[in-house]
Design an enzyme around this catalytic site. Sequence first.
Site, PDB file in Angstrom:
ATOM      1  N   GLN A   1      59.691  87.104 -62.466  1.00 37.97           N
ATOM      2  CA  GLN A   1      58.480  86.621 -61.785  1.00 37.97           C
ATOM      3  C   GLN A   1      57.558  87.812 -61.541  1.00 37.97           C
ATOM      4  OE1 GLN A   1      61.462  87.011 -60.470  1.00 37.97           O
ATOM      5  NE2 GLN A   1      61.534  86.922 -58.246  1.00 37.97           N
TER       6      GLN A   1
ATOM      7  N   GLY B   1      49.252  76.423 -43.252  1.00 35.92           N
ATOM      8  CA  GLY B   1      48.576  76.955 -42.055  1.00 35.92           C
ATOM      9  C   GLY B   1      47.338  77.740 -42.463  1.00 35.92           C
ATOM     10  N   LYS B   2      47.497  78.581 -43.481  1.00 31.01           N
ATOM     11  CA  LYS B   2      46.358  79.391 -43.952  1.00 31.01           C
ATOM     12  C   LYS B   2      45.300  78.521 -44.623  1.00 31.01           C
ATOM     13  CE  LYS B   2      47.584  83.766 -43.053  1.00 31.01           C
ATOM     14  NZ  LYS B   2      46.746  84.750 -42.361  1.00 31.01           N
TER      15      LYS B   2
ATOM     16  N   GLY C   1      64.246  88.004 -61.970  1.00 29.37           N
ATOM     17  CA  GLY C   1      63.456  89.233 -61.795  1.00 29.37           C
ATOM     18  C   GLY C   1      62.247  89.289 -62.709  1.00 29.37           C
TER      19      GLY C   1
ATOM     20  N   ASP D   1      59.396  79.828 -54.730  1.00 29.04           N
ATOM     21  CA  ASP D   1      58.929  81.192 -55.026  1.00 29.04           C
ATOM     22  C   ASP D   1      57.949  81.141 -56.201  1.00 29.04           C
ATOM     23  OD1 ASP D   1      60.178  84.104 -54.226  1.00 29.04           O
ATOM     24  OD2 ASP D   1      59.352  84.110 -56.256  1.00 29.04           O
TER      25      ASP D   1
ATOM     26  N   ARG E   1      54.091  89.763 -59.604  1.00 29.49           N
ATOM     27  CA  ARG E   1      53.163  89.911 -58.490  1.00 29.49           C
ATOM     28  C   ARG E   1      52.215  91.066 -58.833  1.00 29.49           C
ATOM     29  NH1 ARG E   1      55.619  85.991 -57.386  1.00 29.49           N
ATOM     30  NH2 ARG E   1      56.412  85.248 -55.375  1.00 29.49           N
TER      31      ARG E   1
ATOM     32  N   TYR F   1      53.319  78.642 -43.624  1.00 31.47           N
ATOM     33  CA  TYR F   1      52.386  79.751 -43.878  1.00 31.47           C
ATOM     34  C   TYR F   1      51.252  79.289 -44.788  1.00 31.47           C
ATOM     35  CZ  TYR F   1      50.893  84.516 -45.212  1.00 31.47           C
ATOM     36  OH  TYR F   1      50.184  85.660 -45.444  1.00 31.47           O
ATOM     37  N   ASP F   2      51.622  78.704 -45.952  1.00 28.13           N
ATOM     38  CA  ASP F   2      50.614  78.346 -46.957  1.00 28.13           C
ATOM     39  C   ASP F   2      49.631  77.302 -46.411  1.00 28.13           C
ATOM     40  OD1 ASP F   2      52.520  79.793 -48.304  1.00 28.13           O
ATOM     41  OD2 ASP F   2      52.731  78.412 -49.978  1.00 28.13           O
TER      42      ASP F   2
ATOM     43  N   ASN G   1      61.798  96.081 -49.221  1.00 28.17           N
ATOM     44  CA  ASN G   1      63.217  95.863 -49.559  1.00 28.17           C
ATOM     45  C   ASN G   1      63.694  96.851 -50.617  1.00 28.17           C
ATOM     46  OD1 ASN G   1      64.041  93.772 -47.945  1.00 28.17           O
ATOM     47  ND2 ASN G   1      64.616  92.423 -49.633  1.00 28.17           N
TER      48      ASN G   1
HETATM   49  P1  NAD Z   1      52.118  92.011 -40.152  1.00 24.75           P
HETATM   50  O1  NAD Z   1      53.210  91.077 -39.804  1.00 24.75           O
HETATM   51  O2  NAD Z   1      52.453  93.464 -40.253  1.00 24.75           O
HETATM   52  O3  NAD Z   1      50.908  91.880 -39.137  1.00 24.75           O
HETATM   53  C1  NAD Z   1      50.616  90.685 -38.453  1.00 24.75           C
HETATM   54  C2  NAD Z   1      50.306  91.051 -37.013  1.00 24.75           C
HETATM   55  O4  NAD Z   1      49.976  89.844 -36.302  1.00 24.75           O
HETATM   56  C3  NAD Z   1      51.513  91.661 -36.293  1.00 24.75           C
HETATM   57  O5  NAD Z   1      51.123  92.815 -35.597  1.00 24.75           O
HETATM   58  C4  NAD Z   1      51.968  90.553 -35.360  1.00 24.75           C
HETATM   59  O6  NAD Z   1      52.629  91.050 -34.201  1.00 24.75           O
HETATM   60  C5  NAD Z   1      50.655  89.859 -35.049  1.00 24.75           C
HETATM   61  N1  NAD Z   1      50.810  88.462 -34.614  1.00 24.75           N
HETATM   62  C6  NAD Z   1      51.580  87.494 -35.166  1.00 24.75           C
HETATM   63  N2  NAD Z   1      51.436  86.347 -34.492  1.00 24.75           N
HETATM   64  C7  NAD Z   1      50.530  86.591 -33.505  1.00 24.75           C
HETATM   65  C8  NAD Z   1      49.969  85.805 -32.465  1.00 24.75           C
HETATM   66  N3  NAD Z   1      50.303  84.510 -32.313  1.00 24.75           N
HETATM   67  N4  NAD Z   1      49.087  86.383 -31.605  1.00 24.75           N
HETATM   68  C9  NAD Z   1      48.748  87.696 -31.747  1.00 24.75           C
HETATM   69  N5  NAD Z   1      49.258  88.497 -32.694  1.00 24.75           N
HETATM   70  C10 NAD Z   1      50.132  87.940 -33.570  1.00 24.75           C
HETATM   71  O7  NAD Z   1      51.479  91.493 -41.508  1.00 24.75           O
HETATM   72  P2  NAD Z   1      50.372  92.134 -42.440  1.00 24.75           P
HETATM   73  O8  NAD Z   1      50.987  92.328 -43.756  1.00 24.75           O
HETATM   74  O9  NAD Z   1      49.700  93.264 -41.770  1.00 24.75           O
HETATM   75  O10 NAD Z   1      49.359  90.909 -42.572  1.00 24.75           O
HETATM   76  C11 NAD Z   1      48.144  90.865 -41.828  1.00 24.75           C
HETATM   77  C12 NAD Z   1      47.368  89.617 -42.220  1.00 24.75           C
HETATM   78  O11 NAD Z   1      47.075  89.666 -43.609  1.00 24.75           O
HETATM   79  C13 NAD Z   1      48.139  88.313 -41.985  1.00 24.75           C
HETATM   80  O12 NAD Z   1      47.232  87.337 -41.501  1.00 24.75           O
HETATM   81  C14 NAD Z   1      48.625  87.947 -43.359  1.00 24.75           C
HETATM   82  O13 NAD Z   1      48.785  86.561 -43.491  1.00 24.75           O
HETATM   83  C15 NAD Z   1      47.534  88.490 -44.246  1.00 24.75           C
HETATM   84  N6  NAD Z   1      48.017  88.783 -45.591  1.00 24.75           N
HETATM   85  C16 NAD Z   1      48.837  89.849 -45.814  1.00 24.75           C
HETATM   86  C17 NAD Z   1      49.324  90.083 -47.098  1.00 24.75           C
HETATM   87  C18 NAD Z   1      50.216  91.249 -47.410  1.00 24.75           C
HETATM   88  O14 NAD Z   1      50.642  91.408 -48.557  1.00 24.75           O
HETATM   89  N7  NAD Z   1      50.531  92.124 -46.473  1.00 24.75           N
HETATM   90  C19 NAD Z   1      48.971  89.222 -48.144  1.00 24.75           C
HETATM   91  C20 NAD Z   1      48.156  88.137 -47.860  1.00 24.75           C
HETATM   92  C21 NAD Z   1      47.665  87.934 -46.585  1.00 24.75           C
HETATM   93  N1  UDP Z   2      61.922  89.597 -54.230  1.00 25.10           N
HETATM   94  C1  UDP Z   2      63.005  90.127 -54.916  1.00 25.10           C
HETATM   95  N2  UDP Z   2      63.909  90.873 -54.222  1.00 25.10           N
HETATM   96  C2  UDP Z   2      63.766  91.141 -52.892  1.00 25.10           C
HETATM   97  C3  UDP Z   2      62.664  90.596 -52.196  1.00 25.10           C
HETATM   98  C4  UDP Z   2      61.756  89.816 -52.902  1.00 25.10           C
HETATM   99  O1  UDP Z   2      63.158  89.936 -56.120  1.00 25.10           O
HETATM  100  O2  UDP Z   2      64.639  91.840 -52.338  1.00 25.10           O
HETATM  101  C5  UDP Z   2      60.930  88.803 -54.983  1.00 25.10           C
HETATM  102  C6  UDP Z   2      60.592  87.439 -54.379  1.00 25.10           C
HETATM  103  O3  UDP Z   2      61.511  86.459 -54.809  1.00 25.10           O
HETATM  104  C7  UDP Z   2      59.202  87.209 -54.926  1.00 25.10           C
HETATM  105  C8  UDP Z   2      58.616  88.626 -55.008  1.00 25.10           C
HETATM  106  O4  UDP Z   2      59.722  89.518 -54.940  1.00 25.10           O
HETATM  107  O5  UDP Z   2      59.260  86.665 -56.216  1.00 25.10           O
HETATM  108  C9  UDP Z   2      57.642  88.955 -53.891  1.00 25.10           C
HETATM  109  O6  UDP Z   2      58.279  88.623 -52.679  1.00 25.10           O
HETATM  110  P1  UDP Z   2      57.599  88.948 -51.253  1.00 25.10           P
HETATM  111  O7  UDP Z   2      58.476  88.305 -50.234  1.00 25.10           O
HETATM  112  O8  UDP Z   2      57.335  90.396 -51.139  1.00 25.10           O
HETATM  113  O9  UDP Z   2      56.160  88.272 -51.310  1.00 25.10           O
HETATM  114  P2  UDP Z   2      55.606  86.835 -51.750  1.00 25.10           P
HETATM  115  O10 UDP Z   2      56.720  86.015 -52.386  1.00 25.10           O
HETATM  116  O11 UDP Z   2      55.106  86.229 -50.505  1.00 25.10           O
HETATM  117  O12 UDP Z   2      54.577  87.176 -52.735  1.00 25.10           O
END
Ligand code: NAD
Ligand code: UDP
Length: 322
Positions: A215, A154-155, A213, A279, A217, A151-152, A196
Amino acid sequence: MPTRNHFRKTYLVTGGAGFIGSHLCDRLIGAGHAVLCVDNYLTGSRDNIAHLLDDPHFEAMRHDVTFPLFVEVDGIFNLACPASPVHYQRDPVQTTKTSVHGAINMLGLAKRLNVPILQASTSEVYGDPEIHPQTEDYWGHVNPIGTRACYDEGKRCAETLFFDYHREHNLEIKVARIFNTYGPRMHPNDGRVVSNFIMQALRGEDITLYGDGEQTRSFCYVDDLVEGLIRLMDADASVTGPVNLGNPGEFTMRELAGAVIKATGATSQMIHAPLPADDPRQRRPDISLAQHTLDWTPTVPLVDGLQPTVGYFRGLVERGLS
Ligand code: NAD
Ligand code: UDP
């Protein structure tokens, strides 16, 4: 497909059936635009866009962005990518392909059409950050071979592609680094902390704090985030980003659990579970750039945003949908 005209813009929203994408589709339709929503429904759902399907200016297309797409639009929001660690680690190769091949395909489309394209990047590009809060000029601290790397990295590669298309082809790009976002339509079982904790509280289960707990965000309500995305897309072509979009309010996971218990009225206890690999210890956006260039500041505090979020999940539980 929605038609193009001079008064109404047609936006392609990839990942439009997902959590953030569906709210973005709502906002664009509400503003009088047309939307082509492209999604392969990996983590999104037609339920998220069901209320839009009868709108003549909305069209949903099942398509995987790792394959080329030939459509005519006026702008592209590229959101397609699983976003929760549980989902993106299930098929990590596909996650990298979605970010990288997806970016190449959507950038190629934007280049052919000569239209602006916005990338939903992430605070994960900062990895486990060594500076706090995170500013856009920080290059990050990412383990390139860890379980979060699909993910990281890739982005990060997608950001590289966006800036190379900008430099090489003069393409109008917008890169948003999105921090943890929450709200209605989050997937109830995607393992993210807000969903969750709320689901555990509503089911009367113990709340799982990973690690100690302590950490942190920062949690942005989805309406605020979508406002930021739209302002970024509408900004002058010189505004490329990357720009942080998030709520600077910073909470430990223990504090979040306490807020969820209060918002749900649950009697859940907090228990500890193992901390996942790599994490990040702390995360908070410096949003000065967004404030100055987009005149954007989030307005919804965590306690307020939790109310509609809890209401959404409560509805799912009552209807037996989770
Ligand atoms: P989400 O999983 O609800 O939405 C992602 C959507 O992309 C889904 O509808 C999924 O079916 C679709 N998808 C996945 N792979 C695909 C593919 N190969 N082709 C077409 N569609 C595909 O997630 P979200 O939380 O709505 O996140 C949306 C975007 O924002 C993502 O790119 C994510 O990385 C980014 N983002 C979200 C957060 C967050 O906290 N929600 C934080 C940082 C970045
Ligand atoms: N986390 C937690 N309990 C849960 C799910 C997540 O304590 O049941 C923690 C996780 O370890 C992380 C934070 O919550 O430190 C945010 O996790 P999330 O997966 O939502 O997002 P990201 O780590 O990608 O910011």
